[in-house]
Scaffold this active site. Structure first.
Site, PDB file in Angstrom:
ATOM      1  N   HIS A  44      19.758  60.423  88.123  1.00 33.78           N
ATOM      2  CA  HIS A  44      20.598  61.112  87.136  1.00 33.78           C
ATOM      3  C   HIS A  44      20.874  60.151  85.975  1.00 33.78           C
ATOM      4  O   HIS A  44      21.215  58.998  86.203  1.00 33.78           O
ATOM      5  CB  HIS A  44      21.909  61.522  87.818  1.00 33.78           C
ATOM      6  CG  HIS A  44      22.928  62.104  86.903  1.00 33.78           C
ATOM      7  ND1 HIS A  44      24.208  61.628  86.819  1.00 33.78           N
ATOM      8  CD2 HIS A  44      22.850  63.145  86.036  1.00 33.78           C
ATOM      9  CE1 HIS A  44      24.891  62.361  85.941  1.00 33.78           C
ATOM     10  NE2 HIS A  44      24.084  63.279  85.455  1.00 33.78           N
ATOM     11  N   HIS A  89      24.523  59.291  75.981  1.00 29.53           N
ATOM     12  CA  HIS A  89      25.418  59.926  76.944  1.00 29.53           C
ATOM     13  C   HIS A  89      26.585  60.556  76.192  1.00 29.53           C
ATOM     14  O   HIS A  89      27.432  59.842  75.677  1.00 29.53           O
ATOM     15  CB  HIS A  89      25.936  58.900  77.953  1.00 29.53           C
ATOM     16  CG  HIS A  89      26.338  59.510  79.246  1.00 29.53           C
ATOM     17  ND1 HIS A  89      26.711  58.783  80.333  1.00 29.53           N
ATOM     18  CD2 HIS A  89      26.417  60.802  79.638  1.00 29.53           C
ATOM     19  CE1 HIS A  89      26.999  59.588  81.338  1.00 29.53           C
ATOM     20  NE2 HIS A  89      26.830  60.828  80.931  1.00 29.53           N
TER      21      HIS A  89
HETATM   22  C1  LIG Z   1      23.722  69.014  87.414  1.00 23.62           C
HETATM   23  O1  LIG Z   1      23.121  67.861  86.988  1.00 23.62           O
HETATM   24  C2  LIG Z   1      22.212  68.053  85.947  1.00 23.62           C
HETATM   25  C3  LIG Z   1      21.595  66.779  85.693  1.00 23.62           C
HETATM   26  O2  LIG Z   1      22.579  65.914  85.233  1.00 23.62           O
HETATM   27  C4  LIG Z   1      22.898  68.510  84.708  1.00 23.62           C
HETATM   28  O3  LIG Z   1      21.908  68.827  83.752  1.00 23.62           O
HETATM   29  C5  LIG Z   1      23.680  69.704  85.008  1.00 23.62           C
HETATM   30  O4  LIG Z   1      24.516  69.962  83.898  1.00 23.62           O
HETATM   31  C6  LIG Z   1      24.507  69.552  86.259  1.00 23.62           C
HETATM   32  N1  LIG Z   1      25.054  70.839  86.583  1.00 23.62           N
HETATM   33  C7  LIG Z   1      26.134  71.294  85.998  1.00 23.62           C
HETATM   34  C8  LIG Z   1      26.590  72.612  86.469  1.00 23.62           C
HETATM   35  O5  LIG Z   1      26.750  70.690  85.166  1.00 23.62           O
END
Ligand SMILES: *[C@@H]1O[C@H](CO)[C@@H](O)[C@H](O)[C@H]1NC(C)=O
Ligand SMILES: *[C@@H]1O[C@H](CO)[C@@H](O)[C@H](O)[C@H]1NC(C)=O
Ligand SMILES: *[C@@H]1O[C@H](CO)[C@@H](O)[C@H](O)[C@H]1NC(C)=O
Ligand SMILES: *[C@@H]1O[C@H](CO)[C@@H](O)[C@H](O)[C@H]1NC(C)=O
Length: 296
Positions: A44, A89
């Site tokens: 991530h 970020h």
């Molecule tokens: C889950 O993680 C992904 C990767 O960071 C991100 O794109 C996504 O926004 C996340 N899910 C939610 C619901 O925020």
């Protein structure tokens, strides 16, 4: 006789060396497995490397790859003033990990040196930048040649090539974008939510006791691969600002923790997660967990 005694171990050593090289993503068993049937641990915010609260990884992108991580996710933004497309970020003032082109060049260099590896990128288009701007960065880095273009769109979950087929065709880079994909313009940048659903992000429950579908909203699991956000956040000083929980990363990224949530998901959806998305992939034993999910 002496010669044979000396040569035989050498030959065996060479053969086993070649076999290791010929494996797909490090395992012979994965060669015949369809891409959609492989579980990957994912980094991530892969490009955000360092000790600060807004940084999610301890290994550089090349180190992540060198250590077996084959799914890299990252958030892009348009850099103010100079206008380049960067991995940042939330904003490029908070965390600026350089240009998308440099990141792609790093990944291309690694793919060049590792011919039996299939890598996936999940790019987050934070500023809804036009798709052709991403195309420029892919072309400029020289990585476009490695991208996989499905023969039909969307490709059904059971129609994906095996890892060996991707490797043999030289199309070892699978690319997804969360918002703004348009395959009529750029055929190799695939619409994430046409292929995946995701569980909720910003988890603060260290037991990861759910596996709900969060995006796309109202989606069903049927026909979709899925990505599980197994990233733990904390809310220091109760300020309502969530930051990655670095102190507990080794526990969060232990096979026990990763597999417990994966099993919960698997019980709901009848198959293992395709991606377990993790902060600090240098902590815990993320490849051990991945091997477990792939029954290796
Ligand atoms: C889950 O993680 C992904 C990767 O960071 C991100 O794109 C996504 O926004 C996340 N899910 C939610 C619901 O925020
Ligand atoms: C892609 O590969 C083809 C054939 O292997 C080669 O001719 C071409 O120059 C490559 N393009 C890039 C951008 O590397
Ligand atoms: C999801 O379903 C709810 C309830 O049926 C509906 O109100 C909402 O508009 C739907 N959302 C989307 C994005 O389709
Ligand atoms: C792959 O297929 C096996 C056998 O059907 C299944 O147990 C496993 O959960 C699948 N994994 C994924 C990621 O689809």
């Amino acid at each position: 006789m002496v010669l044979i005694n000396l040569l035989l171990p050498c030959l065996l050593f060479l053969t086993s060396g070649l076999m290791v090289q010929a494996a797909c993503n490090g395992h012979d068993e994965l060669c015949t497995r369809q891409y959609s049937n492989v579980s990957f641990v994912g980094a991530h915010d892969s490009p955000f490397v360092g000790p600060l609260p807004q940084q999610n990884q301890g290994w550089s992108v090349t180190e992540q790859l060198d250590n077996g991580v084959r799914f890299l996710q990252g958030q892009t933004h348009r850099a103010p003033i100079i206008g380049t497309l960067n991995f940042c970020h939330t904003s490029c003032f908070l965390e600026n990990a350089g240009t998308v082109r440099d990141f792609l060049t790093t990944v291309k260099t690694w793919l060049d040196a590792n011919p039996n590896e299939v890598v996936t990128l999940l790019i987050v288009n934070g500023d809804f930048v036009p798709i052709t701007d991403f195309e420029n960065e892919f072309d400029g880095s020289g990585i476009t040649n490695y991208t996989y273009i499905p023969p039909v769109s969307p490709l059904a979950i059971n129609a994906w090539p095996t890892l060996q087929e991707l490797i043999t065709a030289g199309t070892r880079l699978v690319v997804f974008l969360d918002y703004g994909a348009d395959i009529s313009k750029v055929p190799y940048i695939l619409d994430e939510f046409a292929y995946f659903f995701e569980t909720p992000y910003s988890q603060t429950d260290p037991t990861f006791s759910q596996c709900k579908i969060d995006r796309p909203s109202n989606a069903t699991a049927s026909g979709r691969m899925y990505l599980v956000n197994h990233t733990l956040n904390v809310n220091p000083l109760d300020l309502g600002i969530l930051i990655p929980d670095r102190d507990n990363a080794a526990t969060t990224n232990s096979p026990a923790s990763i597999e417990a949530q994966a099993n919960l998901c698997s019980a709901l959806y009848g198959r293992n997660p395709n991606v377990m998305l993790l902060d600090f992939v240098d902590q815990g034993d993320v490849i051990g967990a991945e091997n477990g999910l792939n029954s290796l």
